[in-house]
Motif scaffolding. Structure first.
Motif, PDB file in Angstrom:
ATOM      1  N   SER A  64       0.812  -1.220   0.000  1.00  0.00           N
ATOM      2  CA  SER A  64       0.000   0.000   0.000  1.00  0.00           C
ATOM      3  C   SER A  64       0.837   1.258   0.000  1.00  0.00           C
ATOM      4  CB  SER A  64      -0.927   0.008   1.223  1.00  0.00           C
ATOM      5  OG  SER A  64      -1.800  -1.101   1.185  1.00  0.00           O
ATOM      6  N   PHE A  65       2.097   1.164   0.492  1.00  0.00           N
ATOM      7  CA  PHE A  65       2.911   2.363   0.653  1.00  0.00           C
ATOM      8  C   PHE A  65       4.020   2.451  -0.401  1.00  0.00           C
ATOM      9  CE2 PHE A  65       2.009   2.139   5.512  1.00  0.00           C
ATOM     10  CZ  PHE A  65       0.687   2.438   5.265  1.00  0.00           C
ATOM     11  N   GLU A  66       3.756   1.904  -1.599  1.00  0.00           N
ATOM     12  CA  GLU A  66       4.798   1.896  -2.625  1.00  0.00           C
ATOM     13  C   GLU A  66       5.167   3.302  -3.083  1.00  0.00           C
ATOM     14  OE1 GLU A  66       3.468  -0.545  -5.802  1.00  0.00           O
ATOM     15  OE2 GLU A  66       3.830  -2.446  -4.750  1.00  0.00           O
ATOM     16  N   GLY A  67       4.267   4.220  -2.950  1.00  0.00           N
ATOM     17  CA  GLY A  67       4.560   5.566  -3.394  1.00  0.00           C
ATOM     18  C   GLY A  67       5.286   6.408  -2.366  1.00  0.00           C
ATOM     19  N   LEU A  68       5.509   5.862  -1.139  1.00  0.00           N
ATOM     20  CA  LEU A  68       6.195   6.624  -0.095  1.00  0.00           C
ATOM     21  C   LEU A  68       7.708   6.506  -0.237  1.00  0.00           C
ATOM     22  CD1 LEU A  68       4.017   5.696   3.039  1.00  0.00           C
ATOM     23  CD2 LEU A  68       3.883   7.748   1.617  1.00  0.00           C
ATOM     24  N   ASP A  69       8.396   7.348   0.486  1.00  0.00           N
ATOM     25  CA  ASP A  69       9.860   7.272   0.549  1.00  0.00           C
ATOM     26  C   ASP A  69      10.244   5.917   1.136  1.00  0.00           C
ATOM     27  OD1 ASP A  69      12.549   7.563   0.839  1.00  0.00           O
ATOM     28  OD2 ASP A  69      12.446   9.426   1.997  1.00  0.00           O
ATOM     29  N   PRO A  70      11.099   5.148   0.490  1.00  0.00           N
ATOM     30  CA  PRO A  70      11.461   3.825   1.021  1.00  0.00           C
ATOM     31  C   PRO A  70      12.038   3.870   2.446  1.00  0.00           C
ATOM     32  CG  PRO A  70      12.222   4.065  -1.239  1.00  0.00           C
ATOM     33  CD  PRO A  70      11.738   5.402  -0.817  1.00  0.00           C
ATOM     34  N   ALA A  71      12.493   4.995   2.890  1.00  0.00           N
ATOM     35  CA  ALA A  71      13.080   5.109   4.234  1.00  0.00           C
ATOM     36  C   ALA A  71      12.043   5.457   5.301  1.00  0.00           C
ATOM     37  CB  ALA A  71      14.178   6.158   4.221  1.00  0.00           C
ATOM     38  N   TRP A  72      10.741   5.313   4.941  1.00  0.00           N
ATOM     39  CA  TRP A  72       9.713   5.713   5.904  1.00  0.00           C
ATOM     40  C   TRP A  72       9.789   4.912   7.217  1.00  0.00           C
ATOM     41  CZ3 TRP A  72       6.114   2.228   7.634  1.00  0.00           C
ATOM     42  CH2 TRP A  72       5.874   1.095   6.855  1.00  0.00           C
ATOM     43  N   PRO A  73      10.143   3.581   7.221  1.00  0.00           N
ATOM     44  CA  PRO A  73      10.244   2.885   8.522  1.00  0.00           C
ATOM     45  C   PRO A  73      11.345   3.488   9.397  1.00  0.00           C
ATOM     46  CG  PRO A  73      10.052   1.304   6.729  1.00  0.00           C
ATOM     47  CD  PRO A  73      10.321   2.624   6.109  1.00  0.00           C
ATOM     48  N   ASP A  74      12.483   3.846   8.791  1.00  0.00           N
ATOM     49  CA  ASP A  74      13.575   4.452   9.562  1.00  0.00           C
ATOM     50  C   ASP A  74      13.169   5.812  10.114  1.00  0.00           C
ATOM     51  OD1 ASP A  74      15.384   2.312   9.047  1.00  0.00           O
ATOM     52  OD2 ASP A  74      15.664   3.122   7.022  1.00  0.00           O
ATOM     53  N   GLN A  75      12.405   6.557   9.318  1.00  0.00           N
ATOM     54  CA  GLN A  75      11.944   7.855   9.806  1.00  0.00           C
ATOM     55  C   GLN A  75      11.071   7.696  11.040  1.00  0.00           C
ATOM     56  OE1 GLN A  75       9.943   9.844   6.591  1.00  0.00           O
ATOM     57  NE2 GLN A  75      11.753   9.778   5.214  1.00  0.00           N
ATOM     58  N   LEU A  76      10.190   6.719  11.052  1.00  0.00           N
ATOM     59  CA  LEU A  76       9.320   6.505  12.204  1.00  0.00           C
ATOM     60  C   LEU A  76      10.129   6.020  13.425  1.00  0.00           C
ATOM     61  CD1 LEU A  76       6.104   4.889  10.649  1.00  0.00           C
ATOM     62  CD2 LEU A  76       6.469   7.242  11.378  1.00  0.00           C
ATOM     63  N   LEU A  77      11.079   5.103  13.177  1.00  0.00           N
ATOM     64  CA  LEU A  77      11.889   4.595  14.292  1.00  0.00           C
ATOM     65  C   LEU A  77      12.732   5.706  14.913  1.00  0.00           C
ATOM     66  CD1 LEU A  77      13.069   1.134  12.906  1.00  0.00           C
ATOM     67  CD2 LEU A  77      11.524   1.530  14.828  1.00  0.00           C
ATOM     68  N   ASP A  78      13.382   6.484  14.046  1.00  0.00           N
ATOM     69  CA  ASP A  78      14.300   7.502  14.567  1.00  0.00           C
ATOM     70  C   ASP A  78      13.529   8.602  15.298  1.00  0.00           C
ATOM     71  OD1 ASP A  78      16.376   6.110  13.452  1.00  0.00           O
ATOM     72  OD2 ASP A  78      16.453   7.312  11.612  1.00  0.00           O
ATOM     73  N   THR A  79      12.441   9.067  14.713  1.00  0.00           N
ATOM     74  CA  THR A  79      11.692  10.139  15.389  1.00  0.00           C
ATOM     75  C   THR A  79      11.025   9.634  16.666  1.00  0.00           C
ATOM     76  OG1 THR A  79       9.794   9.637  13.950  1.00  0.00           O
ATOM     77  CG2 THR A  79      11.290  11.399  13.240  1.00  0.00           C
ATOM     78  N   PHE A  80      10.581   8.381  16.658  1.00  0.00           N
ATOM     79  CA  PHE A  80       9.955   7.818  17.862  1.00  0.00           C
ATOM     80  C   PHE A  80      10.971   7.722  19.003  1.00  0.00           C
ATOM     81  CE2 PHE A  80       8.843   4.219  20.567  1.00  0.00           C
ATOM     82  CZ  PHE A  80       7.541   4.517  20.915  1.00  0.00           C
ATOM     83  N   LEU A  81      12.127   7.166  18.728  1.00  0.00           N
ATOM     84  CA  LEU A  81      13.154   7.021  19.768  1.00  0.00           C
ATOM     85  C   LEU A  81      13.604   8.385  20.271  1.00  0.00           C
ATOM     86  CD1 LEU A  81      15.269   4.119  18.233  1.00  0.00           C
ATOM     87  CD2 LEU A  81      13.696   4.003  20.167  1.00  0.00           C
ATOM     88  N   CYS A  82      13.674   9.368  19.320  1.00  0.00           N
ATOM     89  CA  CYS A  82      14.081  10.707  19.733  1.00  0.00           C
ATOM     90  C   CYS A  82      13.077  11.288  20.722  1.00  0.00           C
ATOM     91  CB  CYS A  82      14.232  11.579  18.506  1.00  0.00           C
ATOM     92  SG  CYS A  82      14.743  13.265  18.873  1.00  0.00           S
ATOM     93  N   ASP A  83      11.759  11.116  20.439  1.00  0.00           N
ATOM     94  CA  ASP A  83      10.736  11.676  21.326  1.00  0.00           C
ATOM     95  C   ASP A  83      10.631  10.915  22.638  1.00  0.00           C
ATOM     96  OD1 ASP A  83      10.149  13.582  19.484  1.00  0.00           O
ATOM     97  OD2 ASP A  83       8.304  12.664  18.720  1.00  0.00           O
ATOM     98  N   VAL A  84      11.018   9.630  22.650  1.00  0.00           N
ATOM     99  CA  VAL A  84      10.869   8.832  23.880  1.00  0.00           C
ATOM    100  C   VAL A  84      12.042   9.044  24.825  1.00  0.00           C
ATOM    101  CG1 VAL A  84      10.829   6.460  24.776  1.00  0.00           C
ATOM    102  CG2 VAL A  84       9.341   7.106  22.870  1.00  0.00           C
ATOM    103  N   VAL A  85      13.259   8.997  24.333  1.00  0.00           N
ATOM    104  CA  VAL A  85      14.425   8.967  25.220  1.00  0.00           C
ATOM    105  C   VAL A  85      15.028  10.331  25.460  1.00  0.00           C
ATOM    106  CG1 VAL A  85      14.940   6.625  24.498  1.00  0.00           C
ATOM    107  CG2 VAL A  85      16.016   8.540  23.313  1.00  0.00           C
ATOM    108  N   GLU A  86      14.681  11.353  24.622  1.00  0.00           N
ATOM    109  CA  GLU A  86      15.250  12.675  24.842  1.00  0.00           C
ATOM    110  C   GLU A  86      14.563  13.346  26.023  1.00  0.00           C
ATOM    111  OE1 GLU A  86      17.791  13.961  23.492  1.00  0.00           O
ATOM    112  OE2 GLU A  86      18.128  12.514  21.874  1.00  0.00           O
TER     113      GLU A  86
END
Length: 538
Positions: A64-86
Motif C-alpha cells: 500500500s505504501f509503494e509511493g512513499l519514501d522507502p526510508a519511511w520505517p527508519d523515519q518513524l523509528l528515529d523520530t519515535f526514539l528521539c521523542d521517547v528517550v530525549e
C-alpha cells in the motif's frame, strides 16, 4: 419508488472483531537479554534489531505504501526514539507520521495499513522500554499515532468523497461534451482533459477495420498516456486486433493493468476501449465506455447524415444543372414548336388560299373551255356561212359567164344590125366589161373565201386543241385541288399537333421552371442543414 444503491455495501455481521483490533493487542512481549535503562543503551539495542523491526513494519504495510519514501520505517523509528528517550521531546514522531499519512492520503492508499504498522511498531519496541517514563512517553506517542491515523482516515474519506464528486463532475462534463458534439477533435480534447482528474493513466480507443471480423485488424484512433495524448497518423494507426495496443505504443518498462470494454453501435460491435487501471472507481470505466459508445454512435450517424447530405447535395446539384439544361432545351423546343405552330398556321392559311386559287382556276378553266367551245361553234357557223357564200359566188360566176356569153352574142347581133345595132353594141360591151369585172370580183372573193375557209379550219383545229388543253388543264387543276385539299387536311392536322406540342412544351417549361425553383430551395435547405450541423459543432 425504491432506489437501489449502485455500490454493494458489505457489513460483517458475524460478531467477530476487526483484525486490526486484535492486532492492536500487544500480547506476550519477548524480553531482551539485558535491560536498557539509559538513552544510549536503548538506541544501541534498537539499532541492533533495526533490520527485523523494519522488515516487520514493511510487511505489515504490504504494497500500500509503494509511493512513499522507502526510508519511511527508519523515519518513524528515529523520530519515535528521539521523542521517547530525549529529555525534551520535540514531537518529531507525530510530525513525521502526519506527513506520511498525508502522503498516503494523496496516493489514495489503504489507510488501515497504518494501524497494522503502529501495532507492529509498538509490539517490536515495547521490549526495549523498561523505564516507566519511557513507557509513558511511548504509550502517549502510540495513542497520538492512533488519533492521527483516525484523523487521516477521516481526511482520506473526505478526500475520496471530494475526489468522487470531482470525478463525477468530470465524467458529467465529458459526457455532456460527447453528447453535444460529435466532432472527434472536440471529443478527444474532452477525454484528454478529463483523464488526469479521473486517475486514468492511459486510454486507447480502436475501431475494427471489419466489424464482422473483429479479430483481424483494428485502427487506433485515440491514444492517451500519463505523458499526454499520443500523436497518431492521420486516419489512425492500423494494427492486429489481438495486440490490443500497437507495438509502437507499448511500454516495456511497466506491466499493463487494463480494463478492456467493447464499443457497440446498435447491435454491432465497432471496436473497443482499453483503460489502464489504478485506484479508480470501476463504475467510471463503464460510464466512459457508455459515453464513448454514444459519441461513436452519434458520430457514425452524423457521418451518415454528412454522406447522405453530400450525396443529396451532389444529386441536387446534378439535377439542378440537368434541370437548367432541360429548361433551356425545353424553352428552345417550346420556341421552335411555337414557330412550327405559327408556320403550320401560315401553311393552313396558304393552303386555304391555294384551295381558293385552285377553285378559281378550275372555274376559269371551265369558263375558258366554254368560251373555246363557243368560239369553235362560231367558227363552224362561219365555215358554214363561207361555204354558202362560195355557193353564191359560184352562182354569180355562172351568171357572169352567161352574161359574158350574152354580151358576146349581143355584140355579134349588133354588128349584124349595122348602125341600128350600135347602141345595143355599146350596151353589150358594157355588159361584157361588167361580166368580166364580176368574174374578177368573184375570183377574188372566192380566193378570199378559200383563205377564210382554211383559216376557219385551222381555227377549228386550234380550238379543238385548246378545248382539249383546257379540259386537261381543268383535270390537272382538279387534281391539284384535290392534292391541295389533302395537303391542307394534313397541314391542319400538323398545325393542330404543333399547337398542342407548343402548349405542352410551354407547360413543360413552366413545370421545369418550378422544378428548378424547387431544386434550388432543396439545395439551399441542404446547405443550411450542413451549415447548422457545422455551427452545432457536430
Amino acid at each position: 419508488q425504491t432506489v437501489i444503491p449502485t455500490e454493494l455495501v458489505i457489513r460483517q455481521s458475524c460478531g467477530c472483531s476487526d483484525p486490526l483490533v486484535i492486532q492492536a493487542a500487544v500480547g506476550p512481549i519477548a524480553q531482551p537479554a539485558k535491560k536498557a535503562a539509559n538513552r544510549d543503551a536503548i538506541l544501541s539495542m534498537v539499532e541492533e534489531h533495526r533490520a527485523p523491526i523494519r522488515a516487520e513494519m514493511i510487511k505489515a504495510a504490504g504494497s500500500s505504501f509503494e509511493g512513499l519514501d522507502p526510508a519511511w520505517p527508519d523515519q518513524l523509528l528515529d523520530t519515535f526514539l528521539c521523542d521517547v528517550v530525549e529529555q525534551t521531546p520535540s514531537r518529531n514522531f507525530w510530525s513525521a507520521l502526519d506527513r506520511l499519512i498525508s502522503r498516503t492520503t494523496m496516493l489514495n492508499s489503504d489507510m488501515k495499513k497504518w494501524q497494522s504498522v503502529i501495532s507492529i511498531h509498538r509490539h517490536q519496541l515495547l521490549p526495549f522500554l523498561s523505564e516507566r517514563e519511557h513507557l509513558h512517553r511511548a504509550e502517549d506517542l502510540w495513542q497520538q499515532a492512533r488519533l492521527v491515523i483516525a484523523e487521516g482516515t477521516y481526511r482520506l474519506r473526505a478526500y475520496r468523497e471530494y475526489q468522487a464528486a470531482q470525478q463525477a463532475e468530470i465524467v458529467r462534463h465529458i459526457g455532456q461534451t460527447l453528447i453535444t458534439t460529435f466532432d472527434l477533435s472536440n471529443s478527444v480534447e474532452a477525454l484528454i482533459g478529463g483523464m488526469p482528474g479521473l486517475g486514468i493513466p492511459g486510454c486507447y480507443l480502436a475501431l475494427y477495420d471489419f466489424p464482422e471480423q473483429p479479430k483481424s485488424w483494428a485502427n487506433m484512433i485515440f491514444a492517451y498516456t500519463d505523458n499526454g495524448q499520443v500523436r497518431l497518423p492521420r486516419g489512425g494507426l492500423r494494427f492486429p486486433t489481438l495486440q490490443l495496443i500497437p507495438q509502437d505504443l507499448r511500454s516495456n518498462q511497466r506491466l499493463l493493468q487494463a480494463v478492456i470494454m467493447p464499443l457497440y453501435f446498435r447491435e454491432q460491435q465497432l471496436g473497443f476501449v482499453l483503460f489502464e487501471t489504478e485506484q479508480t472507481d470501476p463504475a467510471i470505466y463503464e460510464n466512459l465506455r457508455g459515453q464513448i459508445s454514444s459519441m461513436l454512435q452519434g458520430a457514425l450517424l452524423m457521418e451518415q447524415v454528412h454522406q447522405h447530405t453530400a450525396q443529396l447535395d451532389t444529386i441536387v446539384t446534378q439535377t439542378l444543372a440537368t434541370s437548367e439544361e432541360m429548361r433551356v432545351t425545353i424553352g428552345e423546343t417550346s420556341r421552335q414548336a411555337q414557330a412550327v405552330a405559327n408556320a403550320a398556321q401560315q401553311s393552313v392559311t396558304v393552303s386555304k388560299t391555294g384551295q381558293d386559287a385552285v377553285a378559281t382556276t378550275v372555274t376559269g378553266m371551265e369558263t375558258i373551255q366554254d368560251q373555246v367551245a363557243d368560239i369553235a361553234r362560231s367558227i363552224l357557223v362561219l365555215s358554214e356561212r363561207t361555204q354558202q357564200i362560195g355557193e353564191i359566188i359560184n352562182a354569180v360566176e355562172e351568171i357572169a359567164d352567161q352574161s359574158r356569153l350574152l354580151a358576146l352574142n349581143a355584140s355579134i347581133e349588133a354588128a349584124r344590125a349595122g348602125e341600128e345595132g350600135l347602141g345595143f353594141a355599146v350596151v353589150a360591151r358594157e355588159m361584157r366589161l361588167l361580166a368580166g369585172q364580176s368574174r374578177e370580183a368573184t375570183t377574188k372573193v372566192s380566193s378570199i373565201l378559200n383563205e377564210i375557209q382554211r383559216a376557219a379550219n385551222t381555227a377549228v383545229m386550234v380550238t379543238e386543241e385548246g378545248s382539249k388543253g383546257a379540259q386537261s388543264g381543268m383535270e390537272l387543276a382538279r387534281q391539284a385541288g384535290d392534292s391541295i385539299l389533302n395537303l391542307s387536311a394534313v397541314i391542319e392536322e400538323a398545325a393542330r399537333v404543333a399547337i398542342q406540342i407548343a402548349a405542352s412544351t410551354h407547360q413543360q417549361t413552366n413545370a421545369m421552371e418550378q422544378l428548378v425553383v424547387a431544386m434550388k430551395s432543396i439545395k439551399q435547405a441542404s446547405a443550411q442543414t450542413t451549415a447548422s450541423i457545422k455551427e452545432a459543432g457536430i
